[in-house]
Design an enzyme around this catalytic site. Structure first.
Site, PDB file in Angstrom:
ATOM      1  N   ALA A 117       0.798  -1.232   0.000  1.00 46.27           N
ATOM      2  CA  ALA A 117       0.000   0.000   0.000  1.00 46.27           C
ATOM      3  C   ALA A 117       0.828   1.277   0.000  1.00 46.27           C
ATOM      4  O   ALA A 117       0.287   2.353   0.217  1.00 46.27           O
ATOM      5  CB  ALA A 117      -0.918  -0.006   1.223  1.00 46.27           C
ATOM      6  N   ASN A 186       2.010  -3.686   7.722  1.00 49.40           N
ATOM      7  CA  ASN A 186       3.050  -4.223   6.842  1.00 49.40           C
ATOM      8  C   ASN A 186       3.836  -3.104   6.166  1.00 49.40           C
ATOM      9  O   ASN A 186       5.001  -3.292   5.790  1.00 49.40           O
ATOM     10  CB  ASN A 186       2.426  -5.133   5.782  1.00 49.40           C
ATOM     11  CG  ASN A 186       2.004  -6.478   6.358  1.00 49.40           C
ATOM     12  OD1 ASN A 186       2.744  -7.122   7.073  1.00 49.40           O
ATOM     13  ND2 ASN A 186       0.786  -6.889   6.050  1.00 49.40           N
ATOM     14  N   HIS A 216      -0.811   6.842   4.566  1.00 47.54           N
ATOM     15  CA  HIS A 216       0.575   6.575   4.925  1.00 47.54           C
ATOM     16  C   HIS A 216       1.432   7.746   4.444  1.00 47.54           C
ATOM     17  O   HIS A 216       1.371   8.103   3.263  1.00 47.54           O
ATOM     18  CB  HIS A 216       1.084   5.285   4.270  1.00 47.54           C
ATOM     19  CG  HIS A 216       0.283   4.066   4.604  1.00 47.54           C
ATOM     20  ND1 HIS A 216       0.307   3.475   5.845  1.00 47.54           N
ATOM     21  CD2 HIS A 216      -0.577   3.341   3.840  1.00 47.54           C
ATOM     22  CE1 HIS A 216      -0.489   2.420   5.828  1.00 47.54           C
ATOM     23  NE2 HIS A 216      -1.037   2.318   4.633  1.00 47.54           N
TER      24      HIS A 216
END
Length: 265
Positions: A117, A186, A216
């Protein structure tokens, strides 16, 4: 004529279903779904034979892990020593440095990691060749419900559940944070893999009831430059702990391994 890459898929969940369906529909030229491994009986839901892990190693040239960090810990080394290649989606398992070293040293199978991602990992790997980065920070923001964990005390859970704005849930390094959130961080391990140092990456996990997109933010700086990457993804409707884009990152990696031309590597 180029041989078709025989792919075994471990996990028929939010990630595995998208990846497996794309393979069955021949959307990845040069790759085919040979079998599926899952600890639940899938019956007619499986578009390929459901087999044991040992049988998958006999049938396949590449195993795609889409079932969580535990699979990497339990089976990763065995996949590689059997001569089968391994594509890992749950990079959080690699915060176990001993496991990481064993996987990187194992063979003759080769191990690959998907970026999942977050973007910019290829650039961070290139920058690393110029010298160490002075600072690397990752801030991950998600809906509170996707971050609740058994180790949390009543006070923290209450703050998360009653929050009207962002609440810091945990901060630390990429070595310790993914262990606390095995299904949702992750990205922290992926950034650390790119940078080459688990302890160099500072991670902040934020719960926000207004986080309709998972966010993020990666910030890195050194003597040779500064870098900032920000992504905002819709959570997967079937598994809000992961972003909707993750299986498509796996498919992109699969296309590169199958030899599709025109890929940005």
């Amino acid at each position: 004529m180029t041989a078709t890459l025989k792919v075994g898929l471990v996990g028929w969940g939010a990630i595995g279903r998208v990846v497996g369906t794309a393979l069955v529909e021949h959307r990845i030229p040069g790759a085919e779904l040979t079998c599926i491994v899952d600890n639940r009986p899938l019956g007619e839901a499986a578009p390929a034979p459901q087999v044991s892990f040992d049988e998958a190693l006999e049938r396949c040239e590449l195993i795609v892990e889409a079932a969580g960090q535990g699979v990497v810990r339990e089976w990763g080394e065995r996949v590689l020593t059997s001569g089968t290649d391994l594509l890992i989606a749950s990079t959080g398992a690699l915060t176990d440095e001993e496991l990481s070293k064993r996987l990187l040293a194992a063979g003759p199978g080769r191990v690959y990691f998907t970026g999942g991602a977050v973007g910019g990992l290829d650039l961070l790997q290139a920058v690393r060749s110029l010298g160490p980065l002075d600072e690397v920070r990752l801030t991950t923001t998600k809906l509170p419900g996707t971050l609740e964990q058994p180790w949390m005390d009543a006070e923290l859970l209450s703050r998360m559940r009653t929050a009207t704005g962002p609440v810091e849930v945990l901060s630390g390094t990429a070595r310790d944070v993914p262990v606390k959130f095995p299904k949702s961080t992750n990205v922290a391990a992926s950034v650390a893999l790119a940078v080459g140092d688990l302890d160099a990456v500072r991670v902040q996990v934020v719960a926000d009831p207004g986080a309709h997109h998972t966010r993020h933010v990666v910030e890195a700086s050194g003597a040779h430059g500064s870098y900032r990457f920000e992504v905002a993804h819709l959570p997967d409707p079937g598994n809000p702990a992961t972003s909707q884009v993750v299986p498509y990152a796996v498919l992109r990696s699969l296309a590169a391994l199958a030899g599709r031309t025109g890929q940005i590597l």
